[in-house]
Design a protein around this motif. Sequence first.
Motif, PDB file in Angstrom:
ATOM      1  N   THR A   1       0.785  -1.318  -0.218  1.00 33.17           N
ATOM      2  CA  THR A   1       0.037  -0.101  -0.053  1.00 33.17           C
ATOM      3  C   THR A   1       0.830   1.114  -0.043  1.00 33.17           C
ATOM      4  OG1 THR A   1      -0.118   0.064   2.294  1.00 33.17           O
ATOM      5  CG2 THR A   1      -1.675  -1.222   1.186  1.00 33.17           C
TER       6      THR A   1
ATOM      7  N   LYS B   1      -7.148   7.299  -4.817  1.00 35.89           N
ATOM      8  CA  LYS B   1      -6.903   6.251  -5.072  1.00 35.89           C
ATOM      9  C   LYS B   1      -6.378   5.351  -4.132  1.00 35.89           C
ATOM     10  CE  LYS B   1      -6.649   2.928  -8.463  1.00 35.89           C
ATOM     11  NZ  LYS B   1      -7.876   2.283  -8.938  1.00 35.89           N
TER      12      LYS B   1
ATOM     13  N   GLU C   1      -8.601   4.503  -1.684  1.00 35.28           N
ATOM     14  CA  GLU C   1      -9.616   3.464  -2.356  1.00 35.28           C
ATOM     15  C   GLU C   1      -9.015   1.975  -2.174  1.00 35.28           C
ATOM     16  OE1 GLU C   1     -12.042   2.238  -6.188  1.00 35.28           O
ATOM     17  OE2 GLU C   1     -10.663   4.242  -6.249  1.00 35.28           O
ATOM     18  N   GLU C   2      -7.546   2.178  -2.584  1.00 36.84           N
ATOM     19  CA  GLU C   2      -6.931   0.571  -2.660  1.00 36.84           C
ATOM     20  C   GLU C   2      -6.758   0.139  -1.062  1.00 36.84           C
ATOM     21  OE1 GLU C   2      -3.163   1.343  -4.839  1.00 36.84           O
ATOM     22  OE2 GLU C   2      -4.302   1.284  -6.747  1.00 36.84           O
ATOM     23  N   TRP C   3      -6.368   0.999  -0.147  1.00 36.68           N
ATOM     24  CA  TRP C   3      -6.460   0.450   1.203  1.00 36.68           C
ATOM     25  C   TRP C   3      -7.544  -0.044   1.848  1.00 36.68           C
ATOM     26  CZ3 TRP C   3      -8.264   0.997   5.990  1.00 36.68           C
ATOM     27  CH2 TRP C   3      -7.582   0.774   7.032  1.00 36.68           C
ATOM     28  N   LEU C   4      -8.650   0.570   1.585  1.00 39.81           N
ATOM     29  CA  LEU C   4      -9.980   0.181   1.821  1.00 39.81           C
ATOM     30  C   LEU C   4     -10.336  -1.478   1.161  1.00 39.81           C
ATOM     31  CD1 LEU C   4     -12.107   3.227   1.991  1.00 39.81           C
ATOM     32  CD2 LEU C   4     -11.460   1.862   3.672  1.00 39.81           C
ATOM     33  N   LYS C   5      -9.844  -1.672  -0.153  1.00 37.09           N
ATOM     34  CA  LYS C   5      -9.962  -2.757  -0.629  1.00 37.09           C
ATOM     35  C   LYS C   5      -9.212  -3.673   0.131  1.00 37.09           C
ATOM     36  CE  LYS C   5     -10.908  -1.301  -5.462  1.00 37.09           C
ATOM     37  NZ  LYS C   5     -10.695  -1.252  -6.840  1.00 37.09           N
ATOM     38  N   HIS C   6      -7.911  -3.466   0.505  1.00 31.91           N
ATOM     39  CA  HIS C   6      -7.149  -4.540   1.131  1.00 31.91           C
ATOM     40  C   HIS C   6      -7.836  -4.676   2.576  1.00 31.91           C
ATOM     41  CE1 HIS C   6      -4.447  -4.973  -1.932  1.00 31.91           C
ATOM     42  NE2 HIS C   6      -3.875  -3.696  -1.996  1.00 31.91           N
TER      43      HIS C   6
ATOM     44  N   PRO D   1     -11.212  -4.804   3.929  1.00 33.84           N
ATOM     45  CA  PRO D   1     -12.700  -4.772   3.415  1.00 33.84           C
ATOM     46  C   PRO D   1     -13.824  -4.800   4.800  1.00 33.84           C
ATOM     47  CG  PRO D   1     -11.865  -7.012   3.220  1.00 33.84           C
ATOM     48  CD  PRO D   1     -10.550  -6.085   3.292  1.00 33.84           C
TER      49      PRO D   1
ATOM     50  N   ALA E   1     -15.038  -1.156   5.209  1.00 29.71           N
ATOM     51  CA  ALA E   1     -15.848  -0.853   3.983  1.00 29.71           C
ATOM     52  C   ALA E   1     -17.222  -0.289   4.523  1.00 29.71           C
ATOM     53  CB  ALA E   1     -16.069  -1.764   2.869  1.00 29.71           C
TER      54      ALA E   1
END
Length: 470
Positions: A110, A130, A133-138, A140, A143
């Motif tokens: 990240t 961005k 967003e990527e950190w939140l995807k990792h 979940p 979220a």
Amino acid sequence: MLITNTKTPLSPQTMVSSDPSYHTVPTMAKSSTHFHRSKTSIFLSDGCLFLGGAFSALLIVGVFFSFTTPIPSNIPTLGSVTTKFTAAPAAACETSSSGPDLRFDPPDRTFYDDPEMGYTMEKKVHNWDKKREEWLKHHPSFAAGAKERIMMVTGSQPKPCKNPIGDHLLLRFFKNKVDYCRLHGYDIYYNNALLHPKMFGYWAKYPVVKAAMLAHPEAEWIYWVDSDALFTDMDFKLPLERYKDHNLVVHGWPRLIHEKRSWTGLNAGVFLIRNCQWSLDFMDVWASMGPQTPNYEKWGKTLRSTFKDKFFPESDDQTGLAYLIAIEKDKWADKIYLESEYFFEGYWEELVTTFENVSKKYDEVEREVRELRRKHAEKVSERYSELREKFVRGGDEVVGRLKRPFITHFTGCQPCSGDHNHMYSADACWNGMLRALNFADNQVLRPHGYMHPDLGDNGVTPIPSDYPPP
């Protein structure tokens, strides 16, 4: 069953019997007259004795067999029953899996792994939306509710207060913020370190806000509240839906900024800022007017010439924000919400005298709505807050008069240094703070069964069961 209240050894019959009548020792033979029996009676008697002995032998064998034969696994035992009863509380104490998982941080790369990433004001951050967003995807588990997650940030100076009661006042102001965050499920971060040696005074908060953004990608909003501001309506929640198209919310009035060019057209001591790239870019421009830059004196002159009612020469963050809204409105103003429909923060002097009348209004509502008088756990207070809001909500004419002001801001009182504005006396500041703190604290103490009967006194009394009285 073993009986310990007799000195005579027990027979096998006694051991296997559960009838208390068998727990006696056989008596000796009676008088000789009972032995004059016929041969027939003697034969019958001997036969009965033989049968009784055989039956006793069978019982003994049965008892022995019960001790040597394993108990079938499908038969409940005392241990299994006990396990069933003790397992239920353990299950009830298990941590719910529905909230964020604070122990999960996958090895996926990240923005934190970027050696160029930095928290200081000098380090520019790019493509932050961005990266978040990527950190939140990792992660979940964060979220759910991410779009409404608020992180409150506040702080004070690193050194002890000069005012003898300053540290006590700051502690109570901080307790008030902690209470509000606990009631509404917000995280809070308190900073008392000067993160940038040249960004002092009102400029000191911007390095803190930026660092909080980068340290908390799970938070959608960073909510800065000055140390001398306190929540005086513990029920009220920020109407985030109203701000969905904006990135910065402050208390202010467009007419005073755009038409009157007044530096008091807004207050920068309390603001809500979205954790996004726009905000980072905006803070870079905003902070460029601060004392850490070579243009500090120049900005002081520019701001004073633009806002004629500004009476001091230094460049300050509040006038700087008003300048960006008024002069660079095409670039920034569309994303800045000037809130004036409620006391996003309110000037203390006009509010502290209204608290008793406001309390009477709320008591009247509770007399009419019996459900609001119901005792309840603090954890479910929001349910009663929402119900109460339906009856105390009103327009501008009742705000601050019949409805609790959301935030009371003691601008100019300087609780830590004691160097208050000479427009009002020290007693007015200190007594006003005491009244506001106790007014807010009553809303916190209520679910715990206590209250301050006198806002000017820190003493408390238990709340009567029929409060408020009919």
